[in-house]
Motif scaffolding. Structure first.
Motif, short mmCIF file in Angstrom:
data_model
loop_
_atom_site.label_atom_id
_atom_site.label_comp_id
_atom_site.label_asym_id
_atom_site.label_seq_id
_atom_site.Cartn_x
_atom_site.Cartn_y
_atom_site.Cartn_z
N VAL A 18 -4.19 10.52 -1.97
CA VAL A 18 -3.97 10.94 -3.35
C VAL A 18 -3.04 12.14 -3.29
O VAL A 18 -3.29 13.10 -2.55
N VAL A 19 -1.95 12.09 -4.08
CA VAL A 19 -0.95 13.15 -4.11
C VAL A 19 -0.84 13.64 -5.55
O VAL A 19 -0.52 12.85 -6.44
N GLY A 20 -1.10 14.91 -5.79
CA GLY A 20 -0.99 15.45 -7.13
C GLY A 20 -2.11 16.40 -7.45
O GLY A 20 -3.04 16.60 -6.66
N LYS A 21 -2.02 16.99 -8.62
CA LYS A 21 -3.01 17.96 -9.07
C LYS A 21 -4.06 17.25 -9.91
O LYS A 21 -3.94 17.14 -11.14
N LEU A 22 -5.09 16.77 -9.23
CA LEU A 22 -6.20 16.11 -9.93
C LEU A 22 -6.85 17.10 -10.88
O LEU A 22 -6.98 18.28 -10.57
N ARG A 31 -1.09 7.58 -5.92
CA ARG A 31 -2.07 7.05 -4.96
C ARG A 31 -1.31 6.14 -4.01
O ARG A 31 -0.52 5.31 -4.44
N LEU A 32 -1.56 6.32 -2.72
CA LEU A 32 -0.88 5.55 -1.69
C LEU A 32 -1.90 4.80 -0.85
O LEU A 32 -2.92 5.36 -0.45
N ASP A 33 -1.62 3.54 -0.60
CA ASP A 33 -2.42 2.71 0.29
C ASP A 33 -1.45 2.27 1.38
O ASP A 33 -0.64 1.36 1.18
N LEU A 34 -1.48 2.95 2.52
CA LEU A 34 -0.46 2.79 3.55
C LEU A 34 -1.01 2.22 4.85
O LEU A 34 -2.13 2.54 5.24
N GLN A 35 -0.18 1.44 5.50
CA GLN A 35 -0.39 1.05 6.88
C GLN A 35 0.71 1.75 7.67
O GLN A 35 1.85 1.84 7.21
N PHE A 36 0.35 2.25 8.84
CA PHE A 36 1.34 2.95 9.64
C PHE A 36 1.19 2.57 11.10
O PHE A 36 0.09 2.28 11.57
N ALA A 38 3.39 3.57 14.91
CA ALA A 38 4.51 4.27 15.56
C ALA A 38 5.18 5.19 14.54
O ALA A 38 4.55 6.09 14.03
N ASP A 39 6.41 4.91 14.19
CA ASP A 39 7.15 5.81 13.30
C ASP A 39 7.42 5.20 11.92
O ASP A 39 8.27 5.68 11.19
N ARG A 40 6.69 4.16 11.53
CA ARG A 40 6.91 3.48 10.25
C ARG A 40 5.65 3.49 9.39
O ARG A 40 4.54 3.47 9.91
N ALA A 41 5.85 3.48 8.09
CA ALA A 41 4.75 3.34 7.13
C ALA A 41 5.20 2.37 6.05
O ALA A 41 6.36 2.39 5.63
N ASN A 42 4.30 1.52 5.62
CA ASN A 42 4.55 0.56 4.55
C ASN A 42 3.29 0.45 3.72
O ASN A 42 2.19 0.63 4.24
N GLY A 43 3.44 0.09 2.47
CA GLY A 43 2.25 -0.10 1.66
C GLY A 43 2.55 -0.16 0.18
O GLY A 43 3.64 -0.56 -0.24
N VAL A 44 1.56 0.27 -0.58
CA VAL A 44 1.62 0.19 -2.04
C VAL A 44 1.42 1.59 -2.61
O VAL A 44 0.56 2.34 -2.16
N ALA A 45 2.24 1.91 -3.59
CA ALA A 45 2.12 3.17 -4.33
C ALA A 45 1.73 2.85 -5.77
O ALA A 45 2.14 1.83 -6.32
N GLU A 46 0.95 3.74 -6.34
CA GLU A 46 0.59 3.61 -7.75
C GLU A 46 0.68 4.98 -8.38
O GLU A 46 0.04 5.93 -7.90
N PRO A 121 -6.86 12.62 1.62
CA PRO A 121 -7.36 11.25 1.67
C PRO A 121 -8.10 10.89 0.39
O PRO A 121 -8.79 11.74 -0.20
N ALA A 122 -7.95 9.66 -0.07
CA ALA A 122 -8.65 9.19 -1.25
C ALA A 122 -10.13 9.00 -0.92
O ALA A 122 -10.48 8.70 0.20
#
Length: 123
Positions: A18-22, A31-36, A38-46, A121-122
């Motif tokens: 979670v990124v921001g001032k709750l 909100r980020l749901d990431l897989q990472f 080595a040096d890469r990250a991919n996923g879904v942002a909301e 972390p969420a």
């Protein structure tokens, strides 16, 4: 928020952030749901914001790199885009976090720029 999409491979780690001032009325929250791996990250942002049209969900990808700087040892730079009013809107985020995924970040989309907000972390 998790999707059943494997984007980094079988040995990928998973993190939800979670990124921001709750608790700040009207503040956009990322909100980020990431897989990472080595040096890469991919996923879904909301992105959620308490305004009309303030909810966006889209795919992101980017790089994870060590910084060697205290107190945050990792830099996560993400990009993505989502449709809005018939156009593709660019999104970018940069997070500086420690090994527990706690730190600070910034993100931009449309005419919105959010800087120096907490990352955690969420959950």
């Amino acid at each position: 928020m998790a999707d059943d999409t494997e984007v980094c491979g079988a040995d990928a780690g998973v993190v939800q952030l979670v990124v921001g001032k709750l608790g700040m009325p009207g503040a956009p929250i990322l909100r980020l749901d990431l897989q990472f791996a080595a040096d890469r990250a991919n996923g879904v942002a909301e992105i959620n914001q308490a305004v009309i049209g303030g909810k966006h969900r889209f795919e992101v990808s980017g790089e994870v790199s060590p910084t060697g700087d205290a107190p945050f040892g990792l830099r996560v730079a993400l990009e993505g885009q989502f449709p809005h009013a018939g156009q593709a809107v660019r999104f970018s985020a940069v997070l500086s976090v420690n090994e527990a995924w706690v730190g600070e970040g910034q993100f931009e989309y449309l005419q919105t720029k959010v800087s120096k907000v907490p990352v955690k972390p969420a959950g």
